[in-house]
Design a protein around this motif. Structure first.
Motif, mmCIF file in Angstrom:
data_model
loop_
_atom_site.group_PDB
_atom_site.id
_atom_site.type_symbol
_atom_site.label_atom_id
_atom_site.label_comp_id
_atom_site.label_asym_id
_atom_site.label_seq_id
_atom_site.Cartn_x
_atom_site.Cartn_y
_atom_site.Cartn_z
ATOM 1 N N ASN A 186 0.871 -1.166 0.000
ATOM 2 C CA ASN A 186 0.000 0.000 0.000
ATOM 3 C C ASN A 186 0.912 1.220 0.000
ATOM 4 N N GLU A 188 0.480 4.281 -0.272
ATOM 5 C CA GLU A 188 0.040 5.477 0.439
ATOM 6 C C GLU A 188 0.377 5.460 1.929
ATOM 7 N N GLU A 189 0.888 4.361 2.419
ATOM 8 C CA GLU A 189 1.343 4.321 3.815
ATOM 9 C C GLU A 189 2.726 4.937 3.987
#
Length: 363
Positions: A186, A188-189
């Motif tokens: 992910n 966006e982490e």
């Protein structure tokens, strides 16, 4: 010719299909009568290579449009300096989780540019390496960034969870040099992800950087142009002449990953390979691994023989069976089998079979 399985930690083996294609194209790439190494990085043919490589990488990792992909030089170590010079202010603070040689080295380099704070360190608990849970430490919202290494190649320690800051305001910076592309992420982490190429991406000489756009353009005035994220982004990673052959090969690896079903399929393969090897290590006590099961790497499987006097014989006989580069890092000794994406299941099966037979003869 004997079938050789190369367990080197890096530079590591590349997929056989990729090497074959590069060989076939070496002297006459795209019918141009030249090698890809001999064409201008600013010419249309190579620009197409660069654009396709980025597009395939974005597809593989599902990279959102608010992140920029940079193909840079200097390897992972170059980013130890580039990160603080690009995203921390003069006199700022960087925070660090130390889990092995590479996170330790990154902190030491960051100390030249920031005040560093070590939040936690891996430790031996009942003889096994353990990474402290984040319930035992926290990221300050005053830090310019937090840095950790997702997979430590020397000790074989991998972290499967992503540290969080209390208000998500502190950029999470991850050194993924040795396990990027081994499983879905992910993106966006993270604020910044970087990786030296020579494990799961391609040959050495290239560093991949994925940086959130709001972290571009805040670099320090003294940041060298070659490491300046904003300059590299504006120039399409071609502010200077890039390592074109490494970039080309990385693009072939990205294509290969897509033909193999992408990162979800690759994660399944890597799980199967690592489980097979750890089962062999744990089966009788002849071999041992000193990493807690929760933090065992799927990329770099470290192990020792209970009787270390057999180490030299083990390595010599393994090599005679086509199992090469199994010697552990000089800092820890023992053995290390690096089983990155390019290592086929057959290679791990061959190693496990050799280990079983070696134990039968010398146990």
């Amino acid at each position: 010719m004997q079938n050789i399985f190369n367990f080197s930690a890096g530079p590591a083996m590349l997929p056989k299909e990729v090497m074959q294609q590069a060989q076939d194209e070496m002297l006459n790439w795209r019918g141009l009568g030249t090698s890809v190494m001999e064409v201008s990085h600013r010419g249309k043919p190579f620009i197409e290579v660069a654009e396709k490589a980025e597009a395939d990488l974005r597809e593989l990792l599902s990279i959102p449009c608010n992140y920029t992909v940079l193909f840079m030089q200097g390897g992972g170590r170059g980013q130890f300096s580039a990160v603080p010079m690009n995203i921390s202010k003069q006199g700022g603070v960087s925070q660090h989780l130390l889990t092995g040689q590479w996170s330790v080295s990154a902190e030491a380099e960051a100390r030249k540019y920031t005040k560093t704070e070590i939040l936690a360190e891996s430790a031996l608990v009942d003889g096994k390496i353990v990474v402290p849970d984040q319930t035992l430490w926290s990221i300050s919202d005053q830090a310019d960034y937090f840095h950790y290494c997702t997979n430590e190649t020397v000790d074989g320690v991998e972290i499967d969870w992503v540290p969080k800051s209390d208000n998500d305001a502190v950029p999470i910076v991850a050194d993924m040099s040795s396990n990027i592309l081994s499983k879905p992420l992910n993106i966006e982490e993270y604020g910044v992800i970087y990786a030296g190429a020579q494990k799961n991406i391609g040959p050495s000489g290239l560093a991949l950087v994925i940086v959130r756009n709001d972290l571009i353009g805040i670099e320090r005035e003294q940041t060298p142009s070659i490491f300046n994220y904003q300059l590299q982004a504006k120039s399409g990673s071609m502010y200077n002449t890039p390592p074109t052959f490494s970039w080309y090969l990385a693009g072939l690896v990205f294509e290969w990953l897509k033909t193999k079903g992408g990162l979800a399929k690759m994660a399944q393969r890597n799980q199967e390979k690592s489980e097979l090897l750890y089962q062999q290590i744990d089966s009788t006590g002849f071999y041992k691994n000193n990493v807690h099961e929760s933090f065992r790497s799927k990329m770099n499987v470290t192990f020792q023989l209970q009787d270390s006097s057999l180490d030299a014989m083990f390595l010599e006989q393994a090599e005679s069976h086509g199992l090469v580069a199994l010697k552990g890092h000089r800092a820890v000794g023992g053995m290390r089998a690096s089983i990155y994406n390019a290592m086929p299941l057959e290679g791990v099966q061959a190693l496990a079979g050799f280990m079983k037979e070696f134990e039968r003869k010398h146990g």
